[in-house]
Design an enzyme around this catalytic site. Structure first.
Site, mmCIF file in Angstrom:
data_model
loop_
_atom_site.group_PDB
_atom_site.id
_atom_site.type_symbol
_atom_site.label_atom_id
_atom_site.label_comp_id
_atom_site.label_asym_id
_atom_site.label_seq_id
_atom_site.Cartn_x
_atom_site.Cartn_y
_atom_site.Cartn_z
ATOM 1 N N HIS A 69 0.860 -1.224 0.273
ATOM 2 C CA HIS A 69 -0.181 -0.056 0.059
ATOM 3 C C HIS A 69 0.793 1.199 0.032
ATOM 4 O O HIS A 69 1.989 1.293 0.539
ATOM 5 C CB HIS A 69 -1.066 0.041 1.118
ATOM 6 C CG HIS A 69 -0.513 -0.032 2.685
ATOM 7 N ND1 HIS A 69 -0.325 1.272 3.246
ATOM 8 C CD2 HIS A 69 -0.200 -0.894 3.335
ATOM 9 C CE1 HIS A 69 0.144 1.128 4.253
ATOM 10 N NE2 HIS A 69 0.324 -0.138 4.518
ATOM 11 N N ASP A 184 6.017 2.013 6.675
ATOM 12 C CA ASP A 184 4.652 1.435 6.466
ATOM 13 C C ASP A 184 4.037 1.836 5.509
ATOM 14 O O ASP A 184 3.191 2.905 6.099
ATOM 15 C CB ASP A 184 4.037 1.154 7.886
ATOM 16 C CG ASP A 184 2.793 0.489 7.887
ATOM 17 O OD1 ASP A 184 2.322 -0.168 6.729
ATOM 18 O OD2 ASP A 184 2.001 0.504 8.772
ATOM 19 N N GLU A 216 -5.245 1.722 2.561
ATOM 20 C CA GLU A 216 -5.210 0.586 3.358
ATOM 21 C C GLU A 216 -5.396 0.835 4.723
ATOM 22 O O GLU A 216 -6.044 0.171 5.376
ATOM 23 C CB GLU A 216 -3.907 -0.139 3.003
ATOM 24 C CG GLU A 216 -3.603 -1.531 3.789
ATOM 25 C CD GLU A 216 -3.130 -1.385 4.983
ATOM 26 O OE1 GLU A 216 -3.168 -2.511 5.837
ATOM 27 O OE2 GLU A 216 -2.737 -0.440 5.608
ATOM 28 N N GLU A 217 -4.818 2.001 5.165
ATOM 29 C CA GLU A 217 -4.800 2.249 6.597
ATOM 30 C C GLU A 217 -6.174 2.676 7.066
ATOM 31 O O GLU A 217 -6.368 2.896 8.264
ATOM 32 C CB GLU A 217 -3.813 3.349 6.606
ATOM 33 C CG GLU A 217 -2.286 2.955 6.530
ATOM 34 C CD GLU A 217 -1.825 2.436 7.679
ATOM 35 O OE1 GLU A 217 -2.572 1.822 8.389
ATOM 36 O OE2 GLU A 217 -0.521 2.018 7.464
ATOM 37 N N ASP A 239 3.846 -5.977 3.601
ATOM 38 C CA ASP A 239 3.274 -5.054 4.433
ATOM 39 C C ASP A 239 4.486 -5.083 5.426
ATOM 40 O O ASP A 239 5.307 -6.057 5.664
ATOM 41 C CB ASP A 239 2.165 -5.134 4.842
ATOM 42 C CG ASP A 239 1.635 -3.848 5.204
ATOM 43 O OD1 ASP A 239 2.132 -2.728 5.588
ATOM 44 O OD2 ASP A 239 0.038 -3.745 5.217
ATOM 45 N N HIS A 325 3.520 3.378 12.728
ATOM 46 C CA HIS A 325 2.759 4.567 12.640
ATOM 47 C C HIS A 325 3.124 5.609 13.521
ATOM 48 O O HIS A 325 2.528 6.647 14.018
ATOM 49 C CB HIS A 325 1.413 4.222 13.207
ATOM 50 C CG HIS A 325 0.539 3.227 12.414
ATOM 51 N ND1 HIS A 325 -0.662 2.902 12.501
ATOM 52 C CD2 HIS A 325 0.929 2.557 11.314
ATOM 53 C CE1 HIS A 325 -1.146 2.124 11.494
ATOM 54 N NE2 HIS A 325 -0.247 2.035 10.707
#
Length: 362
Positions: A69, A184, A216-217, A239, A325
């Site tokens: 992603h 990510d 995606e998130e 991922d 994140h």
């Protein structure tokens, strides 16, 4: 450092320098489209924003979807205050504890503005302040504007995307461990671009449908669109996953530098046994150290891709990532190299891989 590693890190360095929270991936889409265009038989951007690069094998060959992603966690401008300060709305799962005093990019229609998430000066803190995590609705971004009109004059509008600042940088000296925001999953995108480079001059043994997905998130939305539009025999997501090898966790489940992980389960999917068998065979064939991932608190595009057609074998390869994140995610380039090699070996073995869920007695 191998040529493959160099290629992955070079792609990653470029992609990490861009800003693209979920739903605002335009800059990343543009960069990946350009990078993939010389590496595939056709490259398109679908209505959702996914970049789809198809590298064709023979007409009757199996078809493999590989997905990583493009989007990152971030924010949108929710409000422009009378003093020129910007209030934020979250996009994806950021942690309120780490947000104050971070640098951010505010991406306007024509520009990218530097801002900082404000925090109360240490000299002004009360005892209550010191023990409190400030919830994100109370946070604000300072872009140097003195008024709402001045912020508007800089081009800021309600709804503009906001993302963390950070270029790719190596920790220590010659550690092979890199930090940056949006590893990510820009790292996964970099690996897939490097994989396509391996088939620049000769076709792969299976048709590769390489999907660089959006949103995606916020719920695997881009991959859901890919699953509905493209027929395939098997699907893999690539991922990042949460390493737990730091002192405050010390879980010992997933560690940096110990190889890519073969997913067993997460909250979005239980990996198909045939895919797991194939990945384990690929690891053995390539002499690749791997880890096994069971992590309920994470999801990947595999959770959407398994619904392709009437349902297909699906799984995921992950790379352990510290401080997920956050603006200072950390990964090990050896794990990226291992993920690239694992995918390459899986593609090589796929034409003869038994994709049945199980073998019943005749």
């Amino acid at each position: 450092m191998s040529a493959a590693e160099n290629a992955v890190i070079a792609h990653l360095r470029h992609l990490v320098g861009l800003t693209g929270p979920s739903g605002s991936e335009e800059d990343i889409v543009r960069a990946v489209f350009r990078a993939a265009s010389g590496l595939a038989d056709r490259v398109e951007v679908d209505a959702f924003g996914n970049v789809i690069a198809v590298r064709q094998a023979t007409e009757d060959a199996r078809r493999l979807i590989l997905a990583a992603h493009l989007d990152e966690v971030g924010f949108r401008v929710r409000q422009i205050g009378p003093g020129g300060f910007l209030r934020l709305e979250k996009v994806g799962g950021t942690d309120d504890r780490i947000l104050p005093a971070q640098r951010v990019w505010v991406r306007t229609e024509k520009d990218r503005l530097l801002g900082v998430i404000g925090t109360k000066s240490a000299h002004l803190l009360t005892d209550a302040d010191r023990g409190r995590v400030v919830p994100y609705p109370e946070l604000y971004v300072d872009i140097g504007a003195r008024s709402a009109d001045e912020a508007a004059g800089m081009g800021v509008r309600v709804g503009d995307p906001v993302g963390f600042v950070g270029d790719l940088a190596e920790l220590g000296r010659d550690s092979g461990r890199y930090t940056g925001h949006a590893l990510d999953d820009r790292a996964g995108c970099a690996v897939l671009l490097a994989l396509l480079e391996r088939y620049r001059d000769e076709p792969p043994p299976v048709t590769l449908i390489v999907a660089f997905t959006v949103q995606e998130e916020v719920g695997l939305r881009g991959a859901t669109a890919v699953a509905r539009a493209h027929e395939a025999d098997v699907a893999l997501a690539l991922d990042m996953t949460a390493a737990d090898d730091t002192p405050e966790v010390n879980g010992g489940h997933l560690r940096l530098g110990q190889g890519p992980t073969i997913k067993v389960m997460d909250f979005s999917t239980l990996s198909h046994p045939a895919v797991r068998r194939g990945l384990l065979a690929a690891a053995q064939e390539g002499g690749i150290d791997v880890q096994h991932e069971l992590l309920r608190g994470i999801g990947t595009d595999a959770g959407a891709l398994q619904h392709t057609g009437k349902g297909i074998p699906a799984g995921a390869v992950s790379v352990a990532n510290r401080y997920t994140h956050s603006p200072v995610e950390v990964l090990d380039e050896r794990d990226l190299e291992g993920a690239l090699e694992l995918l390459h070996q899986f593609v090589r073995l796929l034409p003869d891989l038994d994709l049945r869920f199980m073998v019943l007695e005749e």
